[in-house]
Scaffold this motif. Structure first.
Motif, short mmCIF file in Angstrom:
data_model
loop_
_atom_site.label_atom_id
_atom_site.label_comp_id
_atom_site.label_asym_id
_atom_site.label_seq_id
_atom_site.Cartn_x
_atom_site.Cartn_y
_atom_site.Cartn_z
N HIS A 320 0.85 -1.20 0.00
CA HIS A 320 0.00 0.00 0.00
C HIS A 320 0.88 1.25 0.00
O HIS A 320 2.06 1.20 0.37
CB HIS A 320 -0.99 0.01 1.17
N THR A 322 0.53 3.60 1.91
CA THR A 322 0.65 4.09 3.28
C THR A 322 2.09 3.91 3.76
O THR A 322 2.53 4.59 4.70
CB THR A 322 -0.38 3.36 4.19
N ARG A 350 -0.13 -6.81 -4.62
CA ARG A 350 -0.63 -7.78 -3.64
C ARG A 350 -0.70 -9.15 -4.28
O ARG A 350 -1.15 -9.29 -5.43
CB ARG A 350 -2.01 -7.37 -3.12
N GLN A 364 -3.13 2.99 -5.92
CA GLN A 364 -3.82 3.54 -4.76
C GLN A 364 -3.76 5.06 -4.76
O GLN A 364 -2.75 5.65 -5.15
CB GLN A 364 -3.17 3.05 -3.47
N TYR A 404 -3.27 0.34 11.81
CA TYR A 404 -2.62 1.65 12.01
C TYR A 404 -3.58 2.81 12.22
O TYR A 404 -3.16 3.94 12.38
CB TYR A 404 -1.70 1.95 10.81
N SER A 427 -10.55 4.55 5.51
CA SER A 427 -10.00 5.77 6.11
C SER A 427 -9.80 5.59 7.61
O SER A 427 -10.18 4.57 8.18
CB SER A 427 -10.96 6.93 5.87
N ALA A 448 -6.52 10.25 7.50
CA ALA A 448 -6.05 9.74 6.21
C ALA A 448 -7.11 8.87 5.56
O ALA A 448 -7.98 8.32 6.23
CB ALA A 448 -4.77 8.94 6.40
N1 PHE Z 1 -3.73 1.59 3.35
C1 PHE Z 1 -5.14 1.32 3.30
C2 PHE Z 1 -5.43 0.21 2.29
O1 PHE Z 1 -4.51 -0.32 1.74
C3 PHE Z 1 -5.92 2.52 2.97
C4 PHE Z 1 -5.90 3.54 4.07
C5 PHE Z 1 -5.07 4.61 3.95
C6 PHE Z 1 -6.67 3.38 5.20
C7 PHE Z 1 -5.03 5.57 4.94
C8 PHE Z 1 -6.65 4.33 6.20
C9 PHE Z 1 -5.83 5.40 6.07
O2 PHE Z 1 -6.57 -0.11 2.04
#
Ligand code: PHE
Length: 490
Positions: A320, A322, A350, A364, A404, A427, A448
């Motif tokens: 991701h 993130t 993935r 993403q 997270y 989110s 986020a």
């Molecule tokens: N990283 C999460 C995903 O892969 C998306 C996400 C980003 C969720 C930021 C919360 C905050 O689905």
């Protein structure tokens, strides 16, 4: 050149011009005359005329050259008959067989000769070679009577063809010499005063634009640009996402994702064989991350397991974006705090079974806001703002879980076309267990959200199988034909 010649000719010749004759007379290519006249735009008018023209037949029953140069078969035959008459056998010896056959029949028909018993003799004193005369005229492109034409055609001495000629007349805008209409008003026109008398070319609003010959953008690129613009309009900065390879540390550990989490299993994550591990991590921060996983801190109990550095070192294809957010927030924490709004749109990987809605790689979209005292209300507010710019105004949120974020929310939007609520993103507010070890001030919160780029693109472009959008099975025609831009996801 041709244009002046045509207009000049019309001035002198009662306003009518025959394109064929004109071409011959002035030695100008016929097609050029037609093209020029068509572009005269009412100065001259072109009237198409189909004309029958004749060519000497090559395989006429006695041959074009024979007739044209030596006279018609009947005349050739007539001229070898002596005044006293001749026997058919003798006559046959004097001319070639076709001349004898055709010429005799024709001479009989014309009543030029007669046959009395075994003797062929002249019946008239003198004959004119009308056939040869006609052919000479035709060869020169001169007019010949219809009857003669028909007779020659029947004898296959000439062939008829249709010729597309044009008669050109003065049009309503006729002038003997056309001024070239200006297509631009220039600085020189203005300075010299020429603009006062300038004839400007009219706009042709019906002209079609040239189809773009250059490259074509993939729908994902177009939607990505739209999203990028939205983020930029909302004052977000783009994060550098130019590394597909990431360490498990930034992808998982920094995000307070425990090392036994199923997503870290090789079934879900592509790990790298070479280089299999990262060669640098910020050691003091790694230490704090280890502590928070093992025993918590900052008001957390942690996970209470034995955190292993080797796990964190493992390289992978980021699962991701993130992972990028965690690097950026860590970086931000190393300087005196300033609030930030960050976004990224890039590829993630993935290890998933491929089906009509899943691929092993996709894109993403991620947005985050980092500031003091942010609340869930701020997250909901920014989500409404962001999604309404995409045409999605009806939103719903459902509690969810991410290692997270806390709280976490799935985002749903009501799709008018589908007539139902569809999940459009995920989110949350990043956990203190993630932010405090980085060194961000206590009161700093981060809201986020993330979503895939493929999902909205498929909705916008009416594509229901992700494999038609991305991957080796994509039809390139889709790229060439799809609209330049689409607005509104509903
Ligand atoms: N990283 C999460 C995903 O892969 C998306 C996400 C980003 C969720 C930021 C919360 C905050 O689905």
């Amino acid at each position: 050149m041709a244009e002046d010649a045509i207009l000049g000719y019309l001035e002198k010749n009662e306003g009518i011009l025959d394109s064929g004759c004109f071409a011959v007379e002035f030695g100008i290519d016929h097609d050029e005359i037609i093209n020029v006249t068509k572009s005269l735009n009412g100065y001259g008018l072109v009237i198409a005329q189909a004309k029958e023209i004749f060519k000497l037949g090559e395989k006429g029953n006695c041959g074009e050259n024979h007739t044209l140069f030596q006279g018609s078969p009947e005349v050739q035959l007539y001229s070898v008959i002596p005044a006293e008459g001749i026997s058919p056998d003798e006559l046959q010896k004097r001319v070639d067989p076709t001349i004898f056959k055709v010429g005799f029949a024709q001479a009989m028909k014309n009543k030029w000769v007669e046959r009395v018993k075994q003797l062929i003799s002249r019946k008239v004193q003198h004959v004119d070679d009308k056939v040869k005369e006609c052919l000479v005229h035709i060869q020169a492109g001169e007019v010949v009577g219809r009857e003669e034409i028909d007779a020659l055609k029947r004898r296959k001495l000439i062939l008829s063809q249709t010729w597309k000629g044009y008669s050109i007349r003065k049009g309503p805008n006729y002038v003997p010499k056309r001024k070239k209409a200006a297509t631009d008003l220039t600085r020189e026109h203005l300075q010299s005063g020429a603009w006062k008398k300038l004839e400007l070319k009219e706009y042709n609003f019906n002209a079609k634009g040239l189809p773009p010959e250059g490259g074509h953008l993939h729908p994902l690129l177009k939607v990505r640009q739209q999203l990028k613009n939205i983020f930029l309009q909302m004052g977000f900065e783009e994060m550098p996402t130019n590394n597909f390879v990431e360490s498990s540390f930034w992808n998982f550990d920094a995000l307070f994702q425990p090392q036994q989490h199923p997503a870290r299993d090789s079934h879900d994550t592509f790990f790298l064989q070479a280089p299999s591990t990262t060669n640098w991590l910020p050691e003091d921060y790694v230490e704090r991350v280890k502590c928070v996983h093992e025993s918590g801190g900052y008001g957390s109990r942690g996970y209470g397991y034995d955190w292993k550095r080797e796990e964190a070192n493992k390289n992978l294809l980021r699962t991701h974006t993130t992972a990028v957010s965690s690097r950026m927030l860590y970086k931000l924490a190393q300087k005196p705090f300033t609030p930030k709004k960050y976004f990224s749109i890039d590829r993630v990987f993935r290890n998933e079974a491929v089906d009509r809605t899943h691929l092993a790689e996709f894109h993403q979209i991620e947005g985050l806001i980092c500031d003091r005292g942010l609340t869930l209300g701020d997250l909901i507010g920014v989500l409404y703002d962001f999604f309404s710019r995409l045409g999605m105004t009806k939103l719903r949120f459902k509690p969810a879980y991410n290692p997270y974020t806390e709280p976490s929310m799935e985002i749903f939007s009501y799709h008018e076309g589908f007539g139902k609520w569809v999940e459009i993103g995920n989110s949350g507010m990043f956990r203190p267990e993630m932010l405090l070890p980085m060194g961000l001030p206590d009161d700093v919160c981060v809201v986020a959200w993330g979503l895939s780029l493929e999902r909205p693109t498929m909705i916008l472009y009416g594509i229901d199988n992700i494999r038609d959008l991305f991957g080796h099975k994509v039809d390139l025609g889709l790229m060439k034909k799809n609209p330049i831009c689409r607005l509104g996801l509903q």
